[in-house]
Design a protein around this motif. Structure first.
Motif, short mmCIF file in Angstrom:
data_model
loop_
_atom_site.label_atom_id
_atom_site.label_comp_id
_atom_site.label_asym_id
_atom_site.label_seq_id
_atom_site.Cartn_x
_atom_site.Cartn_y
_atom_site.Cartn_z
N MET B 1 0.83 -1.21 0.00
CA MET B 1 0.00 0.00 0.00
C MET B 1 0.87 1.26 0.00
SD MET B 1 -3.30 0.26 -0.06
CE MET B 1 -4.07 1.42 1.06
N PRO B 2 0.64 2.13 -0.96
CA PRO B 2 1.40 3.38 -0.94
C PRO B 2 0.96 4.29 0.22
CG PRO B 2 -0.22 3.41 -2.71
CD PRO B 2 -0.26 2.04 -2.11
N ASP B 3 1.85 5.15 0.65
CA ASP B 3 1.57 6.11 1.72
C ASP B 3 1.21 7.43 1.05
OD1 ASP B 3 1.58 7.81 3.88
OD2 ASP B 3 3.55 7.20 4.63
N ILE B 4 -0.08 7.81 1.10
CA ILE B 4 -0.55 9.03 0.43
C ILE B 4 -0.99 10.04 1.48
CG2 ILE B 4 -2.26 9.99 -1.17
CD1 ILE B 4 -0.28 7.96 -2.44
N ARG B 5 -0.44 11.24 1.41
CA ARG B 5 -0.81 12.27 2.39
C ARG B 5 -1.13 13.57 1.67
NH1 ARG B 5 4.20 11.49 6.68
NH2 ARG B 5 4.54 9.29 6.19
N VAL B 6 -2.30 14.11 1.94
CA VAL B 6 -2.71 15.40 1.39
C VAL B 6 -3.03 16.28 2.59
CG1 VAL B 6 -4.38 16.59 -0.09
CG2 VAL B 6 -3.67 14.25 -0.64
N GLN B 7 -2.30 17.36 2.76
CA GLN B 7 -2.40 18.12 4.01
C GLN B 7 -2.08 19.59 3.83
OE1 GLN B 7 0.91 15.75 5.79
NE2 GLN B 7 1.99 17.72 6.02
N PRO B 8 -2.71 20.46 4.66
CA PRO B 8 -2.36 21.88 4.59
C PRO B 8 -1.08 22.17 5.38
CG PRO B 8 -4.13 21.54 6.17
CD PRO B 8 -3.83 20.19 5.57
N ASP B 9 -0.75 21.31 6.33
CA ASP B 9 0.36 21.59 7.24
C ASP B 9 1.72 21.46 6.57
OD1 ASP B 9 -1.64 21.72 9.16
OD2 ASP B 9 -1.46 19.57 9.58
N PRO B 10 2.70 22.27 7.04
CA PRO B 10 4.08 22.12 6.56
C PRO B 10 4.60 20.73 6.97
CG PRO B 10 3.84 24.11 7.90
CD PRO B 10 2.57 23.33 8.04
N PHE B 11 5.65 20.30 6.29
CA PHE B 11 6.26 19.03 6.69
C PHE B 11 7.78 19.19 6.68
CE2 PHE B 11 5.93 18.92 2.10
CZ PHE B 11 7.09 18.31 1.66
N ASP B 12 8.42 18.31 7.46
CA ASP B 12 9.87 18.33 7.53
C ASP B 12 10.39 17.25 6.58
OD1 ASP B 12 12.54 17.72 8.21
OD2 ASP B 12 12.23 18.43 10.27
N TYR B 13 10.91 17.71 5.43
CA TYR B 13 11.33 16.77 4.37
C TYR B 13 12.33 15.74 4.90
CZ TYR B 13 13.62 15.33 -0.01
OH TYR B 13 14.16 14.61 -1.05
N GLY B 14 13.32 16.22 5.63
CA GLY B 14 14.35 15.31 6.15
C GLY B 14 13.76 14.25 7.07
N GLN B 15 12.83 14.70 7.91
CA GLN B 15 12.22 13.78 8.87
C GLN B 15 11.37 12.71 8.16
OE1 GLN B 15 9.43 15.51 11.83
NE2 GLN B 15 11.19 15.33 13.20
N VAL B 16 10.59 13.14 7.15
CA VAL B 16 9.75 12.19 6.41
C VAL B 16 10.63 11.20 5.66
CG1 VAL B 16 7.93 11.90 4.67
CG2 VAL B 16 7.86 13.87 6.21
N CYS B 17 11.71 11.71 5.05
CA CYS B 17 12.65 10.82 4.33
C CYS B 17 13.27 9.80 5.27
CB CYS B 17 13.78 11.63 3.70
SG CYS B 17 13.33 12.40 2.17
#
Lengths: 83, 146
Positions: B1-17
């Motif tokens: 299952m792919p991980d799909i996220r649609v959100q208004p909030d900022p995200f931390d690219y390094g942390q998600v990676c």
């Protein structure tokens, strides 16, 4: 049949609202567009150039000549610019 | 299952990676891409509109196509909507695979498709006013590569 018609981006701005509830006998998207154009000047202006408009039937991209029989939600919008 | 996220909030690219790489540490290759708002030509802000419901469906479909086409251990697509300012991350994709060729190709494919097949629209604001970003023919042509 009764369908919810949604508008996004500059189509929504030109029409002045985000959705219409429409009672229609239209068999295709194009026939529905003709009916929407006749509603008022704002709709007529928004739908003036169909080459600039994309459509989704029940949240799936479709062609303008696609049948809409049984559809519940039809959305019109400009070409998408994500990424 | 792919991980799909649609959100208004900022995200931390390094942390998600890092979290994605950790979750797929049994794969040998991780590829990621992050799109950032360019502050060129006096851009003050960007507003991203989307079609709730269809957006998630479209992104799922794109990621699932990639997972069918290449041998992947995982795929992630994250896309923001709402107001953004120059320098902020807009979206990212990440893929995990046993071999890097699959991971690179799948990430490239997902980027090409989400640019013109996912229902997002960008509006730019400058001192001179607001305007909707026009779709580029190049983005549409890019799909013929696949």
């Amino acid at each position: 049949m009764r369908v919810t018609v949604l508008y996004f981006a500059w189509l929504r701005e030109r029409i002045g609202h985000a959705q219409d509830q429409v009672e229609t006998d239209a068999a295709t998207v194009t026939e529905l567009v003709d009916q929407l154009r006749a509603r008022d000047d704002r709709h007529a202006l928004a739908f003036a150039d169909l080459t600039a408009i994309r459509v989704a039937i029940d949240q799936d991209l479709a062609d303008l000549d696609a049948p809409i029989t049984g559809a519940r939600e039809i959305a019109f919008f400009p070409p998408m610019t994500g990424g | 299952m792919p991980d799909i996220r649609v959100q208004p909030d900022p995200f931390d690219y390094g942390q998600v990676c890092a979290a994605f790489a950790q979750a797929h540490c049994d794969n040998g290759a991780i590829v990621s891409f992050c799109g950032i708002v360019r502050g060129e030509n006096g851009l003050q802000a960007m507003e991203i509109e989307h079609y709730p419901g269809m957006t998630e469906r479209a992104l799922h479909r794109i990621a699932e196509q990639a997972m069918t086409r290449w041998t992947l251990g995982g795929a992630l697509i994250l896309h923001r909507h709402g107001p953004l300012t120059p320098g902020e991350p807009i979206m990212m994709v990440a893929t995990a695979a046993r071999h890097r060729a699959d991971a690179f190709a799948a990430a490239d494919f997902m980027m090409d498709y989400l640019k013109s097949r996912a229902p997002f629209w960008k509006k730019e604001r400058r001192a001179s006013g607001e305007r909707w970003v026009a779709a580029r023919d190049l983005d549409e042509q890019a799909l013929s590569r696949w």
